[in-house]
Design a protein around this motif. Structure first.
Motif: not given
Length: 471
Positions: A218-221, A388-392, A414-415, A420-423
């Motif tokens: 996954p690419i972290d957005h 559509f910028p990055p956001h939690p 992996p970090a 992402i998994t935690a959210q």
């Protein structure tokens, strides 16, 4: 084949919605379109904030389940990019043969690409000369920025109603329209690489419509901090250089076997920084600077290590031809950079990028710091609309989601996957001793877990790590 598949494999924020998009008459019907595929089209708004406004079409393709009696449903797939999907599926369909034991595998070209309502930019996208994407100085970067600005302005004019509407927020609503058109009560989805940005956006906007979702590399957005976003990539890339050195120490085929590889690297880079190393085989007067070597040295994939060892050994001896030769088939993201930069409005002022580079050098001084530059190559000079910028994200009511990441992946480290998994409530992180695009790369352990999850819902036990895949 695997390399080809993986390589394909980059305004105001619309309000979160949980309602089904208004797609009353999708007009979806399937026709044979060759190569074992069936194709169809649906109509969606050019801008989901104005659903009754101008409309566009999305082109779909289906790889039917092999045995209708054993069919469990439809799996919607996005292989990443952002890029066309149908033409890639034609080439890569054998990679998904296992999935057709249970599913119709469906893809759709994202808005702006190929079989969907497309954007035909009038000018070719610029790319750094000779694949030197770590820019050597401000003036060179300024010239490139102006070229990319002109490219972006031409694309915006050609996009018409799609201008400003090419981000993954719009794409998530397109994905929901596809689900409705397919007649699926819940979405079963497999997103690879950039396809995970679309998947997470969908989970955020339509959590009650998610059935099973597999996110690979996954690419972290979800991270607003560019330093925090880059740092895991930089550290993994630096670690990959050390893995390369360890391989050289144990494999006699390595051109640097028996030598201190990291010392050779340091000496080559120091020498090239003072004066470019001659590269006689690349043309009269050719030479390789430190920024060119940093751009061309590929440490991520084990398969590239023998060539890298030869390149370093020869450069250390005074001939940097292997680093300076024209790059065969260098990747050109082209139009996809418009969609990418709508999701990831990266800072592109020369001073800002250099400041990020300096911060990364503290943690990854040899090569990891270079990860500051690829996003700047994409976004320099483009209109920074940040549609559509990055956001939690914190969607509620999701079913369990499977998220897999390679321990050696410096594109989707992996970090970032763990973040992402935690959210995503109830999601499970699966680690693997591998690189990018684990399922597509054929990792048997990962594929077994993915098949079990998609067909039964069973997640791997917490803490599971897939070992090295046999070659």
């Amino acid at each position: 084949m695997k390399k080809t598949i993986i390589a394909v494999l980059g305004a105001m924020l619309l309000p979160v919605a949980s309602a089904t998009p208004a797609v009353a008459d999708t007009g979806l019907s399937w026709q044979d379109c060759g190569g074992g595929l069936q194709c169809g089209r649906i109509t969606v708004p050019a801008d989901w904030a104005a659903p009754n406004g101008e409309q566009i079409t999305l082109g779909l393709a289906k790889l039917p389940a092999r045995d209708p009696a054993a069919r469990k449903g439809t799996l919607v797939l996005n292989m990443g990019g952002p890029a066309q999907q149908i033409s890639v599926l034609r080439v890569a369909k054998t990679a998904f043969a296992d999935l057709t034991r249970w599913f119709d595998v469906v893809v759709f070209d994202p808005r702006g690409f190929e079989a969907s309502t497309g954007v035909r930019c009038p000018d070719p996208a610029p790319w750094a000369a000779n694949a030197e994407w770590v820019f050597p100085d401000r003036a060179t970067y300024a010239r490139y920025t102006e070229q990319n600005r002109r490219f972006g302005l031409g694309c915006a004019e050609a996009a018409g109603p799609l201008a400003g509407n090419l981000d993954s927020g719009q794409g998530a609503r397109d994905l929901e329209a596809v689900r409705v058109a397919l007649g699926e009560q819940k979405l079963t989805y497999y997103g690879n690489s950039y396809g995970t940005v679309l998947g997470v956006a969908y989970a955020e906007k339509f959590p009650s419509h998610v059935g099973r979702m597999y996110l690979d590399s996954p690419i972290d957005h979800t991270d607003r901090s560019w330093t925090a976003w880059l740092l895991p990539r930089a550290k993994v890339k630096e670690d990959n250089l050390h893995r390369f050195a360890e391989w050289c120490a144990t494999d006699q085929s390595c051109a640097l076997h028996g030598r201190d590889v990291l010392k050779v690297w340091d000496e080559v880079m120091d020498r090239a920084a003072k004066q470019p190393i001659p590269a006689p085989g690349a043309g009269a007067g050719a030479a390789a600077s430190a920024t060119l070597i940093a751009s061309r040295a590929t440490v991520t994939f084990d398969a590239t290590w023998p060539e890298l060892a030869k390149s370093l050994a020869e450069a250390h001896a005074g001939d940097a031809t292997r680093f300076a030769e024209p790059s065969a088939g260098a990747a050109d993201p082209g139009f996809s950079r418009i969609a990418n930069c709508a999701d990831f409005p990266y800072p592109t002022a020369y001073g800002e990028v250099k400041a990020l580079e300096r911060r990364l050098r503290h943690a990854a001084p040899r090569i990891g710091w270079t990860v500051a530059w690829p996003p700047a190559n994409l976004c320099a000079g483009l209109p920074q609309k940040a549609s559509f910028p990055p956001h939690p994200v914190h969607p509620r009511g999701l079913p369990p989601i499977l998220v897999a990441a390679g321990l050696y992946d410096d594109v989707a480290p992996p970090a970032s996957a763990r973040r992402i998994t935690a959210q995503l409530d109830g999601a499970r992180h699966l680690a693997a001793e591998g690189g990018h695009a684990l399922y597509l790369a054929g990792d048997p352990c990962v594929r077994d877990h993915v098949h079990r999850y998609l067909t039964t819902g069973q997640l791997p036990p917490a803490g599971t790590i897939c070992g090295p895949a046999s070659s």
